[in-house]
Write an enzyme that holds these catalytic residues in place. Structure first.
Site, mmCIF file in Angstrom:
data_model
loop_
_atom_site.group_PDB
_atom_site.id
_atom_site.type_symbol
_atom_site.label_atom_id
_atom_site.label_comp_id
_atom_site.label_asym_id
_atom_site.label_seq_id
_atom_site.Cartn_x
_atom_site.Cartn_y
_atom_site.Cartn_z
ATOM 1 N N SER A 42 0.735 -1.148 0.011
ATOM 2 C CA SER A 42 0.012 0.039 -0.153
ATOM 3 C C SER A 42 1.073 1.434 -0.041
ATOM 4 O O SER A 42 0.514 2.122 -0.550
ATOM 5 C CB SER A 42 -0.786 -0.165 1.355
ATOM 6 O OG SER A 42 -1.750 -1.225 1.291
ATOM 7 N N SER A 44 3.428 1.943 -1.633
ATOM 8 C CA SER A 44 4.058 2.135 -2.818
ATOM 9 C C SER A 44 3.214 3.264 -3.686
ATOM 10 O O SER A 44 3.438 3.771 -4.599
ATOM 11 C CB SER A 44 4.355 1.153 -3.586
ATOM 12 O OG SER A 44 5.431 0.201 -2.822
ATOM 13 N N HIS A 222 -9.932 0.732 -2.496
ATOM 14 C CA HIS A 222 -10.260 1.910 -2.408
ATOM 15 C C HIS A 222 -9.987 3.091 -3.538
ATOM 16 O O HIS A 222 -8.685 2.717 -4.027
ATOM 17 C CB HIS A 222 -9.786 2.812 -1.109
ATOM 18 C CG HIS A 222 -9.414 4.004 -1.161
ATOM 19 N ND1 HIS A 222 -10.393 5.019 -1.186
ATOM 20 C CD2 HIS A 222 -8.474 4.754 -0.685
ATOM 21 C CE1 HIS A 222 -10.037 6.378 -0.950
ATOM 22 N NE2 HIS A 222 -8.892 6.179 -0.743
ATOM 23 N N TYR A 260 -11.675 13.102 -0.975
ATOM 24 C CA TYR A 260 -10.507 14.032 -0.428
ATOM 25 C C TYR A 260 -9.701 14.103 -1.748
ATOM 26 O O TYR A 260 -9.839 13.646 -2.662
ATOM 27 C CB TYR A 260 -9.900 13.311 0.687
ATOM 28 C CG TYR A 260 -8.900 11.818 0.210
ATOM 29 C CD1 TYR A 260 -7.902 11.967 -0.420
ATOM 30 C CD2 TYR A 260 -9.718 10.765 0.400
ATOM 31 C CE1 TYR A 260 -7.165 10.819 -0.769
ATOM 32 C CE2 TYR A 260 -9.074 9.736 0.011
ATOM 33 C CZ TYR A 260 -7.799 9.783 -0.452
ATOM 34 O OH TYR A 260 -7.411 8.569 -0.828
ATOM 35 N N TYR A 539 -10.014 -4.564 45.346
ATOM 36 C CA TYR A 539 -9.865 -3.817 44.254
ATOM 37 C C TYR A 539 -8.433 -3.293 43.998
ATOM 38 O O TYR A 539 -7.713 -2.899 45.088
ATOM 39 C CB TYR A 539 -10.733 -2.320 44.186
ATOM 40 C CG TYR A 539 -10.394 -1.475 43.300
ATOM 41 C CD1 TYR A 539 -10.914 -1.666 41.954
ATOM 42 C CD2 TYR A 539 -9.625 -0.262 43.279
ATOM 43 C CE1 TYR A 539 -10.865 -0.821 40.686
ATOM 44 C CE2 TYR A 539 -9.647 0.716 42.483
ATOM 45 C CZ TYR A 539 -9.930 0.277 41.166
ATOM 46 O OH TYR A 539 -9.680 1.135 40.166
ATOM 47 N N ASP A 552 -7.286 -2.223 35.974
ATOM 48 C CA ASP A 552 -7.606 -2.183 37.223
ATOM 49 C C ASP A 552 -8.651 -3.345 37.459
ATOM 50 O O ASP A 552 -9.484 -3.448 36.441
ATOM 51 C CB ASP A 552 -8.447 -0.956 37.975
ATOM 52 C CG ASP A 552 -9.843 -0.424 37.228
ATOM 53 O OD1 ASP A 552 -9.857 -0.914 35.927
ATOM 54 O OD2 ASP A 552 -10.424 0.253 37.730
ATOM 55 N N GLY A 566 -12.424 -9.750 38.347
ATOM 56 C CA GLY A 566 -13.463 -8.969 37.595
ATOM 57 C C GLY A 566 -12.487 -7.938 36.822
ATOM 58 O O GLY A 566 -11.896 -7.276 37.586
HETATM 59 P P1 FAD Z 1 2.554 -2.075 3.001
HETATM 60 O O1 FAD Z 1 3.092 -0.699 2.339
HETATM 61 O O2 FAD Z 1 1.581 -2.607 2.391
HETATM 62 O O3 FAD Z 1 3.736 -2.723 3.670
HETATM 63 C C1 FAD Z 1 3.692 -4.160 3.654
HETATM 64 C C2 FAD Z 1 4.851 -4.842 2.973
HETATM 65 O O4 FAD Z 1 4.745 -6.299 3.417
HETATM 66 C C3 FAD Z 1 4.380 -4.998 1.276
HETATM 67 O O5 FAD Z 1 5.564 -4.329 0.676
HETATM 68 C C4 FAD Z 1 4.538 -6.465 1.081
HETATM 69 O O6 FAD Z 1 5.233 -6.821 -0.001
HETATM 70 C C5 FAD Z 1 5.339 -6.987 2.367
HETATM 71 N N1 FAD Z 1 4.913 -8.496 2.622
HETATM 72 C C6 FAD Z 1 3.799 -8.981 2.326
HETATM 73 N N2 FAD Z 1 3.715 -10.314 2.776
HETATM 74 C C7 FAD Z 1 4.922 -10.732 2.853
HETATM 75 C C8 FAD Z 1 5.703 -12.101 2.873
HETATM 76 N N3 FAD Z 1 4.844 -12.945 3.077
HETATM 77 N N4 FAD Z 1 6.981 -11.912 2.880
HETATM 78 C C9 FAD Z 1 7.546 -10.720 2.641
HETATM 79 N N5 FAD Z 1 7.081 -9.661 2.813
HETATM 80 C C10 FAD Z 1 5.580 -9.552 2.581
HETATM 81 N N6 FAD Z 1 -2.860 6.466 4.209
HETATM 82 C C11 FAD Z 1 -2.736 7.453 5.028
HETATM 83 O O7 FAD Z 1 -2.242 7.715 5.891
HETATM 84 N N7 FAD Z 1 -2.998 8.879 4.119
HETATM 85 C C12 FAD Z 1 -3.501 8.650 2.934
HETATM 86 O O8 FAD Z 1 -3.897 9.614 2.043
HETATM 87 C C13 FAD Z 1 -3.830 7.313 2.432
HETATM 88 N N8 FAD Z 1 -4.289 7.072 1.032
HETATM 89 C C14 FAD Z 1 -4.380 5.698 0.630
HETATM 90 C C15 FAD Z 1 -5.027 5.640 -0.673
HETATM 91 C C16 FAD Z 1 -5.094 4.456 -1.144
HETATM 92 C C17 FAD Z 1 -5.676 4.165 -2.691
HETATM 93 C C18 FAD Z 1 -4.642 3.424 -0.490
HETATM 94 C C19 FAD Z 1 -4.802 2.034 -1.078
HETATM 95 C C20 FAD Z 1 -4.182 3.540 0.729
HETATM 96 C C21 FAD Z 1 -4.154 4.693 1.373
HETATM 97 N N9 FAD Z 1 -3.539 4.814 2.649
HETATM 98 C C22 FAD Z 1 -3.408 6.105 3.251
HETATM 99 C C23 FAD Z 1 -3.188 3.654 3.270
HETATM 100 C C24 FAD Z 1 -1.848 3.403 3.469
HETATM 101 O O9 FAD Z 1 -1.203 3.453 2.093
HETATM 102 C C25 FAD Z 1 -1.490 2.275 4.073
HETATM 103 O O10 FAD Z 1 -2.169 1.997 5.011
HETATM 104 C C26 FAD Z 1 -0.093 1.922 4.615
HETATM 105 O O11 FAD Z 1 0.862 2.279 3.557
HETATM 106 C C27 FAD Z 1 0.271 0.682 5.045
HETATM 107 O O12 FAD Z 1 1.757 0.491 5.281
HETATM 108 P P2 FAD Z 1 2.228 -0.902 5.689
HETATM 109 O O13 FAD Z 1 3.831 -0.696 5.706
HETATM 110 O O14 FAD Z 1 1.565 -1.422 6.883
HETATM 111 O O15 FAD Z 1 1.987 -1.848 4.416
#
Ligand code: FAD
Length: 830
Positions: A42, A44, A222, A260, A539, A552, A566
Site C-alpha cells: 500500500s 508504494s 479504495h 478528499y 480492588y 484495574d 473481575g
Molecule cells: P505495506 O506498504 O503494504 O507494506 C507491507 C509490505 O509487506 C509489502 O511491501 C509487502 O510486499 C510485504 N509483505 C507482505 N507479505 C509478505 C511476505 N509473506 N513476505 C515478505 N514480505 C511480505 N494512508 C494515509 O495515511 N493517508 C492517505 O492519504 C492514504 N491514502 C491511501 C490511498 C489508497 C488508494 C490506499 C490503497 C491506501 C491509502 N492509505 C493512506 C493507507 C496506507 O497506504 C497504508 O495504510 C500504509 O501504506 C500501510 O503501510 P504498511 O507498511 O503497513 O503496508
C-alpha cells in the site's frame, strides 16, 4: 541485542527498523517479498494525506509524532513531508457543527487548529465553489507524506547502520519451538530470530495464519484517481519540482460526499470512499512480480470507472476548475480495515517473540513503529496504545464474517458524522445474557459492546418519569446529547438511590485463576496484598514497570488457590494468561490455570437502600452488615439456585453482585424479580449506571486512566498497598512517584448552570487557555447537574472554575472534591 526479523518493507516495517536502530538494537533483518526500491504494498502508491486529528487521543498523538519524524527525514534537499496544512470543508449544517466538535478534539489533544469561515476557506483554497462551502477547519501542521520516498530514505539510513534488507524474498513460514518463534522460512533458507514482527500490511491475515494467530483485518480496495492537467493549477512552476514537493494548496476533505483531494503538480488527485466496499483476499493477488512499477503492483487493482462516476460529478461541483478536465488515470488501491477502525499492534498471548504492526495508515506509521520499538526495548510505549492492542478483540470478533461485515461498514462510515453512542445495526445479538428474554419483555433498549447486548434503559420504566420528584426531573438536552438518550435513565437512577434496582453485569469480564501458582501470580502483578482470607474482595491495579496503570481489577478470593478476577478488557485476559505461562516456566510445578468464565456465568447487580430487604427474603445466609460486610463474598443458595453473593457496588449503594452459572440465569432473574416486587424493584440500564458510577467516583479503565497515568495522578492510590511485602510489577516506580507532586490530576467537574451537557473528550480551559480534556461525562441525576472527569494541571484547585468547550460554546464548570456522592461511603457500608 536480540535478533529481529521484520516482515515487510513498507512505511511501517522501515520505520520500525529505524526506531529499533536508534535505540541501539543492531541485529535486524527486513524481509520483503517485492523489490526494495518499490515493494508494491500500500505504501508504494499511497497519496499520503496526513490529517492528524481524530476523536482518539492515541491516534492523534501517533499521527503527530509521524509528522514530526517525517519532517526530520531529509537527504540532499529532498524532504519527506510537505506541510501544506489540512482543510476540511463543510457543505451541510450538520458537518459545520461536527467540525466544531473536531476543533475541540484538536484543542484537547494539543494540535493547533482553527475554524474558518466560508470566505476564508475560499481564500485559502481558491478553487472551491463558494456557493457550496459553509465553513471549514484548518490545521496548519497537516500535510502530505511522501511515503514511498520516506521508505527509501529509511532503508538507506538503516542499511548504513547495519540493518540487512532482503528484497524479492517472500516469507513462506514462521518457525517455532514450542511457544516461541525461532525464525522465518524463505525460499532461500531459514532466517533465525528471537523476535519476528509482521509489518505485512494487508497481507497480515496470511502471515498470522502461519503461526495460528487470527488477525482481524480486511483488505479493501479504495478508489484514487488523477485528473488531466488542470488549467487553474498551471504556471505555478511546481509541476516537475525535483524534490517532489508538488503541492502548495492544503490537503482537502469534502466529507459530506466522502471525498478528499490533493495536488500532483498540475493535476488533481481524488480519493473516494463513497463506492461499494470491495473486499480483497490478499492471498488471491498472487506473488509480487519481479518487476514492480507505478502501475503494476499487487496492491493496485484496475480502476472501475462506473464506481467513480458520482465522485467525479461531485468533485466538479465542489471544484469547478475540474470541469474542463478528465480522469487521466485511476486505480483501486488495497489497504486494511479492522472491526473498530484501529490499527493492530502487539503480540498474541500464546506465543513468545511474535509481534504485529498492521492495519496502520501512513498517517500513524512512525508513531506506531516508535510505540512498538519502545515496547520491545523498554516494555512500554510513551503513548498509551491499549486501543490498538491485538488482544483487544473478543473471540467472536475474530471470525472472518464478523471482520468482513464490520470492516466494510467502517469503510462506508469512514467520513460519516458518528455520535459517540452510535450503534451498529448488524452484526447484533452475538452474545446475550440469560436474562435477555426477560429484558426484552421489559422493553430494554440494547447497546452493544464486545458483541454483548446490554440494556441501556427499559421502556417499562417510562411511567416512572412522571412521578419523579421535581429535583430529579430530567432537564432538556441539546439535540446532539439527546440522541441515543432517554429521560427514563433519570427514573432508573432515582429508583436505585431510593429503593432498589437490578442491573445486568454479565458483560463484565470474569476470569477464573487457580492453581498452586495463583497467589504468587496475583501478588506479583497487583498493587495489593491478595493473601487475605478466602471470602474477601480486593480492588487493585495492574501496573507496568514504570508505574503506569495497565488495568484495574477486582480480585475475589474464593479458596486458598482459587480466585476470580473481575476485569475490564480482553487485554487483561491476554496479560494474565501470558504472565501465568511465563511464571510457570520459571517455577515448574507451580501451575496456574487462567480461564475466561464470562460467558459460562452471569451476574446481577442488586443495588439500592432496599436491596437487603430483597435478598434477605430469599437467602438462607446472614446478609446483615456483620454477616456479609462490604468487600466480602459468600457462596450460597437462593431458592435452590447456587450463587455467589459479592458485597460490592459500582453505583455507590448497598447491595450485591449475585453470580451464578449461565444455566440458572433466567431462574435467578425471576427469583429476584419476584422477591423484589414488594420493595419496588425495577430493572436498570447502563445509562443510569454510568451516571451513578461517575457520581461515586469510580474510574473506567481505558477512558479515565491508561498506561500514561500513574495511580497518584489518577486518584486511585487507595488501591495501592504501601506496606505490601515482596516485589510486584511497578513497585520501584511507585516508590519514586509517591515522592513527587503530580503535575496533572484526574478531577471531578460539575457544570455550573446545571443543564449544559458534555459527552466526553471536550477540551477544558483554565484562565482562558486550553489546559486539559474531559474523559467521561454524564448527567449526575442525584446531584442534579451534568458531571465529568477531566485531566487538568496539578495547580488547578478544588473549587476553581474552568470552562469546557462543547460545539464551540464555553460551558462553566467547577472542580469538585470527590466523591460527588456519599464520600464517606455510608450508603455502601451500612
Ligand atoms: P505495506 O506498504 O503494504 O507494506 C507491507 C509490505 O509487506 C509489502 O511491501 C509487502 O510486499 C510485504 N509483505 C507482505 N507479505 C509478505 C511476505 N509473506 N513476505 C515478505 N514480505 C511480505 N494512508 C494515509 O495515511 N493517508 C492517505 O492519504 C492514504 N491514502 C491511501 C490511498 C489508497 C488508494 C490506499 C490503497 C491506501 C491509502 N492509505 C493512506 C493507507 C496506507 O497506504 C497504508 O495504510 C500504509 O501504506 C500501510 O503501510 P504498511 O507498511 O503497513 O503496508
Amino acid at each position: 541485542s536480540q535478533r529481529v526479523v521484520i516482515i515487510g518493507a513498507g512505511i511501517v516495517g522501515t520505520n520500525l527498523a529505524d526506531e529499533l536502530v536508534s535505540r541501539g538494537w543492531s541485529d535486524i533483518t527486513v524481509v520483503e517479498q517485492g523489490p526494495l526500491h518499490m515493494p508494491g504494498g500500500s505504501t508504494s502508491h499511497a497519496p499520503g494525506l496526513v490529517f492528524q486529528t481524530s476523536p482518539s487521543k492515541t491516534m492523534t498523538h501517533l499521527a503527530r509524532y509521524t509528522v514530526e519524524k517525517l519532517l526530520s527525514i531529509e537527504k540532499d534537499g529532498h524532504r519527506c513531508f510537505n506541510q501544506v496544512g489540512g482543510l476540511e470543508v463543510a457543505t451541510t449544517p450538520a458537518r459545520l457543527e461536527d467540525l466544531k466538535r473536531k476543533h475541540g478534539y484538536a484543542s484537547s489533544w494539543g494540535i493547533e487548529a482553527r475554524l474558518v469561515s466560508a470566505e476564508e476557506c475560499c481564500k485559502m483554497y481558491p478553487h472551491l465553489n463558494n456557493d457550496m462551502v459553509l465553513g471549514g477547519l484548518h490545521i496548519p501542521s497537516d500535510g502530505l507524506a511522501l511515503a514511498a520516498r520516506a521508505t527509501q530514505l529509511l532503508i538507506e539510513r538503516t542499511s548504513k547502520a547495519g540493518v540487512r534488507y532482503l528484497g524479492h524474498t517472500p516469507v513462506t513460514g514462521i518457525e517455532r519451538e514450542g511457544r516461541r518463534v525461532t525464525g522465518v522460512s524463505t525460499p532461500s533458507g531459514t532466517l533465525p530470530a528471537d523476535i519476528v514482527v509482521s509489518c505485512a500490511g494487508f497481507w497480515g491475515v496470511e502471515l498470522g495464519a502461519m503461526v495460528g494467530v487470527e488477525i482481524p483485518l480486511l483488505p479493501l480496495a479504495h478508489q484514487y484517481a488523477k485528473t488531466t492537467a488542470v488549467p487553474a493549477l498551471a504556471g505555478r512552476g511546481i509541476n516537475n519540482m525535483i524534490n517532489g514537493m508538488n503541492a502548495t494548496l492544503p490537503i482537502l476533505r469534502h466529507q459530506d460526499k466522502r471525498l478528499y483531494y490533493r495536488e500532483h503538480g498540475g493535476q488533481y488527485g481524488i480519493g473516494y470512499y463513497g463506492h461499494r466496499p470491495m473486499p480483497v483476499v490478499a492471498a488471491s493477488l498472487g506473488l509480487t512480480p519481479k518487476e514492480v512499477d507505478e502501475k503494476n503492483m499487487p496492491s493496485r487493482l484496475d480502476f472501475t470507472t462506473e464506481d467513480f462516476d458520482p465522485a467525479w460529478k461531485e468533485s466538479q461541483k465542489l471544484l469547478p476548475a475540474l470541469q474542463n478536465t478528465e480522469i487521466a488515470d485511476g486505480f483501486n488501491g488495497v489497504f486494511s480495515f479492522t472491526p473498530d477502525g484501529g490499527p493492530i499492534l502487539g503480540q498474541p498471548s500464546h506465543l513468545d517473540g511474535f509481534y504485529v504492526a498492521e492495519a496502520v495508515w501512513v498517517t500513524h506509521s512512525a508513531g506506531v513503529a516508535r510505540a512498538l520499538a519502545q515496547i520491545l526495548t523498554t516494555g512500554r510505549s510513551d503513548i498509551d496504545v491499549s486501543e490498538c492492542e491485538l488482544s483487544r478483540f473478543e473471540e467472536v470478533q475474530l471470525n472472518g464474517d464478523y471482520v468482513s461485515e464490520t470492516g466494510q461498514q467502517n469503510f462506508v462510515e469512514i467520513y460519516d458524522i458518528l455520535h459517540p453512542l452510535q450503534q451498529r445495526a448488524s452484526p447484533r445479538n452475538l452474545r446475550v445474557s440469560p436474562f435477555y428474554a426477560r429484558q426484552q419483555d421489559l422493553g430494554a433498549v440494547f447497546f452493544e459492546t464486545g458483541g454483548w447486548e446490554r440494556p441501556w434503559w427499559y421502556e417499562a420504566n417510562k411511567d416512572l418519569v412522571k412521578s419523579l420528584p421535581l429535583s430529579w426531573q430530567p432537564v432538556e438536552r441539546d439535540a446532539w446529547s439527546a440522541q441515543l438518550h432517554s429521560p427514563i435513565s433519570a427514573a432508573e437512577a432515582w429508583k436505585t438511590r431510593n429503593a432498589v434496582a437490578m442491573f445486568d453485569m454479565t458483560a463484565f469480564h470474569r476470569f477464573d485463576v487457580r492453581g498452586p501458582g495463583a497467589v504468587g501470580l496475583l501478588q506479583r502483578l497487583t498493587t495489593s496484598d491478595i493473601t487475605t482470607k478466602p471470602g474477601t474482595v480486593t480492588y487493585t491495579l495492574l501496573l507496568n514497570d514504570h508505574g503506569g496503570i495497565r488495568g484495574d481489577i477486582f480480585v475475589l478470593r474464593l479458596d486458598d488457590d482459587v480466585f476470580q478476577i473481575g476485569a475490564n478488557t480482553a487485554t487483561d485476559l491476554a496479560y494474565l494468561t501470558r504472565e501465568a505461562r511465563v511464571q510457570e516456566q520459571k517455577t515448574p510445578g507451580q501451575w496456574i490455570q487462567v480461564r475466561d468464565i464470562t460467558g459460562s456465568t452471569c451476574c446481577i447487580g442488586l443495588w439500592g437502600p432496599r436491596a437487603r430487604d430483597v435478598i434477605a427474603g430469599i437467602s438462607t445466609v446472614d446478609v446483615s452488615n456483620k454477616g456479609l460486610p462490604y468487600f466480602s463474598l459468600k457462596k450460597t443458595v437462593l431458592q435452590g439456585i447456587p450463587v455467589t453473593l459479592i458485597r460490592k457496588s459500582y453505583v455507590g449503594e448497598l447491595g450485591w453482585e449475585i453470580q451464578t452459572s449461565a444455566e440458572y440465569g433466567q431462574r435467578l432473574w425471576d427469583t429476584i424479580w419476584q422477591a423484589g416486587k414488594l420493595h419496588g424493584l425495577i430493572a436498570g440500564g447502563r445509562s443510569a449506571f454510568n451516571s451513578m458510577r461517575l457520581e461515586k467516583g469510580y474510574r473506567t479503565y481505558g477512558v479515565d486512566m491508561t498506561t500514561e497515568h500513574n495511580p497518584f495522578e489518577a486518584g486511585v492510590s487507595y488501591a495501592v498497598d504501601a506496606n505490601k511485602k515482596g516485589d510486584f510489577v511497578g513497585k520501584a516506580a511507585l516508590q519514586r512517584l509517591s515522592k513527587q507532586v503530580p503535575s496533572r490530576r484526574l478531577r471531578a467537574l460539575t457544570v455550573d448552570d446545571g443543564r449544559s451537557m458534555i459527552l466526553g473528550k471536550e477540551p477544558v480551559f483554565y484562565n482562558g487557555k486550553a489546559a486539559g480534556y474531559v474523559t467521561t461525562a454524564a448527567f449526575g441525576y442525584t446531584i442534579g447537574k451534568p458531571s465529568a472527569y477531566a485531566w487538568l494541571p496539578g495547580y488547578v484547585r478544588e473549587g476553581e472554575t474552568v470552562e469546557v468547550e462543547y460545539f464551540g460554546k464555553r460551558i462553566r464548570a467547577t472542580v469538585e472534591a470527590e466523591s460527588l456522592y456519599d464520600p464517606e461511603m455510608n450508603r455502601l457500608r451500612q
